[in-house]
Scaffold this active site. Structure first.
Site, PDB file in Angstrom:
ATOM      1  N   CYS A 267     -28.592 -17.410   7.425  1.00  0.00           N
ATOM      2  CA  CYS A 267     -27.329 -16.959   6.832  1.00  0.00           C
ATOM      3  C   CYS A 267     -27.415 -15.632   6.094  1.00  0.00           C
ATOM      4  CB  CYS A 267     -26.802 -18.040   5.902  1.00  0.00           C
ATOM      5  SG  CYS A 267     -26.422 -19.541   6.809  1.00  0.00           S
TER       6      CYS A 267
HETATM    7  C1  UDX Z   1     -27.470 -19.935   1.953  1.00  0.00           C
HETATM    8  C2  UDX Z   1     -26.395 -20.128   0.887  1.00  0.00           C
HETATM    9  O1  UDX Z   1     -27.007 -20.566  -0.321  1.00  0.00           O
HETATM   10  C3  UDX Z   1     -25.410 -21.197   1.357  1.00  0.00           C
HETATM   11  O2  UDX Z   1     -24.372 -21.331   0.396  1.00  0.00           O
HETATM   12  C4  UDX Z   1     -24.826 -20.733   2.692  1.00  0.00           C
HETATM   13  O3  UDX Z   1     -23.901 -21.690   3.170  1.00  0.00           O
HETATM   14  C5  UDX Z   1     -25.942 -20.549   3.704  1.00  0.00           C
HETATM   15  O4  UDX Z   1     -26.895 -19.600   3.220  1.00  0.00           O
HETATM   16  P1  UDX Z   1     -29.672 -21.120   2.777  1.00  0.00           P
HETATM   17  O5  UDX Z   1     -29.781 -19.915   3.663  1.00  0.00           O
HETATM   18  O6  UDX Z   1     -29.865 -22.463   3.349  1.00  0.00           O
HETATM   19  O7  UDX Z   1     -28.189 -21.140   2.085  1.00  0.00           O
HETATM   20  O8  UDX Z   1     -30.761 -20.951   1.656  1.00  0.00           O
HETATM   21  P2  UDX Z   1     -30.801 -20.521   0.135  1.00  0.00           P
HETATM   22  O9  UDX Z   1     -31.339 -21.649  -0.624  1.00  0.00           O
HETATM   23  O10 UDX Z   1     -29.511 -19.928  -0.286  1.00  0.00           O
HETATM   24  O11 UDX Z   1     -31.922 -19.349   0.184  1.00  0.00           O
HETATM   25  C6  UDX Z   1     -31.701 -18.246   1.044  1.00  0.00           C
HETATM   26  C7  UDX Z   1     -32.941 -17.357   0.979  1.00  0.00           C
HETATM   27  O12 UDX Z   1     -33.028 -16.743  -0.319  1.00  0.00           O
HETATM   28  C8  UDX Z   1     -34.249 -18.133   1.183  1.00  0.00           C
HETATM   29  O13 UDX Z   1     -35.125 -17.333   1.981  1.00  0.00           O
HETATM   30  C9  UDX Z   1     -34.801 -18.258  -0.225  1.00  0.00           C
HETATM   31  O14 UDX Z   1     -36.226 -18.292  -0.235  1.00  0.00           O
HETATM   32  C10 UDX Z   1     -34.313 -16.971  -0.874  1.00  0.00           C
HETATM   33  N1  UDX Z   1     -34.182 -17.077  -2.328  1.00  0.00           N
HETATM   34  C11 UDX Z   1     -33.238 -17.912  -2.849  1.00  0.00           C
HETATM   35  C12 UDX Z   1     -35.005 -16.291  -3.145  1.00  0.00           C
HETATM   36  O15 UDX Z   1     -35.853 -15.540  -2.659  1.00  0.00           O
HETATM   37  N2  UDX Z   1     -34.836 -16.364  -4.488  1.00  0.00           N
HETATM   38  C13 UDX Z   1     -33.918 -17.202  -5.065  1.00  0.00           C
HETATM   39  O16 UDX Z   1     -33.829 -17.238  -6.290  1.00  0.00           O
HETATM   40  C14 UDX Z   1     -33.092 -17.996  -4.218  1.00  0.00           C
END
Ligand code: UDX
Length: 443
Positions: A267
């Protein structure tokens, strides 16, 4: 109770189907792939998602949830149809709308003989204007004149996170409904009457924009955290402390401020690129979004640079890469930051040994030449260096003694702040971490 059909049995379609069945509606999922349809009927989600198999099995057993390859049958048995097919990024960064346009045509065709009212709802993440300019025309053209006037359209974006998709679906922080008229908006709202979440009624294009803005802001927050963490390393501060402090400002909050090696998944990278592309198409500057994407491409390489700073030329060195999924709790490796790290290490002549508690096989599909270790010990044994890419709990349990016992030279680069910096710092392990200053080789 509403009879609902859902086209697409991926994350969004399946979690939406299970949720609606749990809320008492009758749901028929549609997929082109008979093996996915059979998996749903058997109560098996075609991907790893905590709690989904049990919830799916329960709803299939209850008779409220079924699956078929027959769009006509599913649409005939419903008053509302969700479109939950993939909208992947194409080579220009734009969202590829082929699948959703085809799904709209298929549903329109199934509505051709319609005598009742029917609502078609886009749930896939689509560029602003898609429901109005792509879904609606494609469906109505296929439906023909008899059905026209009986079919209305809406857009209801999802905000599900992998690894917590079901709980996010059951307890959303908002429900956004972008309907072309109030009656359609009420029909979609009725699906969720047993949920407590605030309902936001807007038009379809605004709903589509809300989805992108939500993800782009979260990705920007992560990109900001990564950039400030890099500054912390240079000035001798620790981003973990800085993030904790600024997170006490409730306008900032501590969430999505974990610095690391960049964001992956199906996403964030796709959605930020898609909305930046929309901005460019309209001649609107997208400097912030472009910078977030550029930063996300170079951030993984900082782990390789930190390792080189400690063990020098990587040619011929054995490097353990711990964590291949794009985040813990999933086997999903789409846009995982492990891939560019793996490639950079190989390009520098290192012998890379990879490990992940769940994502070994999915990573192997991505990088067939990757060497995969069964256990962490196998990955670390004989290694000259190690990079932790995914914050799996299993890795957090590894104490300095394990690295000292198994590695030739215990040099650990912590890409996700998995380990206890104090415990590592107080041992003979050479420990570098994203955002942790005061560790320059000469310090
Ligand atoms: C995301 C959105 O949160 C969600 O609302 C949407 O519907 C789909 O995309 P997702 O991709 O499943 O969800 O994962 P998420 O937990 O949001 O993390 C996305 C990426 O950001 C991951 O690679 C995670 O490692 C990274 N991340 C997240 C960080 O590097 N630091 C953070 O503090 C949070």
């Amino acid at each position: 109770m509403t009879q609902v059909s859902i086209v697409g049995t991926g994350y969004v379609g399946l979690c939406t189907g299970v949720l609606l069945a749990e809320l008492g509606h009758e749901v028929t999922l549609v997929d082109l792939d008979p093996s996915k349809v059979q998996a749903v009927k058997d109560g098996r989600a075609p991907f790893h998602e905590p709690g989904l198999d049990e919830a799916l099995k329960q709803q299939v057993t209850s008779g409220r949830l079924d699956a078929t390859t027959d769009t006509q049958r599913a649409v005939d048995a419903s008053a509302l149809t969700y479109l939950c097919v993939g909208t992947p990024q194409d080579e220009t960064g734009a969202a590829d709308l082929t699948a959703i346009e085809q799904a709209a045509r298929d549903v329109g065709k199934a509505l051709a003989g319609l005598d009742a009212e029917h609502v078609v709802v886009t749930k896939s993440t689509v560029p602003p204007g898609t429901t109005r300019d792509v879904v609606r025309p494609a469906a109505l053209q296929a439906a023909g004149d008899h059905a026209r006037g009986r079919v209305s359209f809406a857009m209801n974006p999802e905000f599900l996170r992998e690894g917590s998709a079901l709980s996010d679906a059951r307890d959303p922080d908002k429900i956004v409904i972008g309907a072309e008229d109030p009656a359609t908006g009420r029909a979609v709202e009725a699906l969720f009457e047993d949920l407590e979440a605030p309902i936001v009624h807007v038009d379809p294009s605004t709903a589509e924009t809300i989805k992108y803005a939500n993800n782009a802001f979260l990705a920007t927050k992560v990109g900001f955290a990564n950039e400030m963490a890099n500054v912390c390393e240079a000035v001798g501060a620790d981003w973990v402390d800085v993030a904790e402090a600024i997170g006490l400002d409730d306008r900032i909050s501590e969430r999505f401020l974990r610095a690391g090696l960049g964001f992956g998944g199906s996403c964030f990278p796709k959605d930020v690129a898609a909305i930046a592309h929309v901005a460019r198409e309209h001649g609107v500057p997208s400097g912030i979004l472009d910078a977030v994407l550029e930063g996300n491409e170079v951030q993984p390489l900082r782990a390789v640079e930190l390792l080189e700073a400690e063990i020098g030329d990587l040619a011929g060195k054995r490097v353990a890469l711990l964590g291949l999924s794009f985040k813990p709790g999933t086997d999903d490796v789409r846009r995982t930051r492990a891939a560019p790290i793996h490639d950079a290490l190989v390009d520098r002549g290192a012998e890379v040994v990879c490990h992940d508690p769940q994502a070994s096989s999915t990573f192997h599909e991505l990088r067939p030449d990757a060497t995969l270790a069964e256990t962490v010990e196998d990955a670390l044994t004989g290694a000259d260096g190690c990079i932790a890419q995914t914050a799996w709990p299993a890795y957090a349990e590894l104490g300095p003694d394990r690295f000292q016992a198994w590695m030739v030279t215990p040099v650990v680069v912590d890409g996700r702040r998995v380990f206890d910096a104090d415990a590592m710092g107080g041992s003979s392990v050479t420990y570098r971490a994203i955002g942790l200053g005061g560790q320059a080789p000469d310090s």
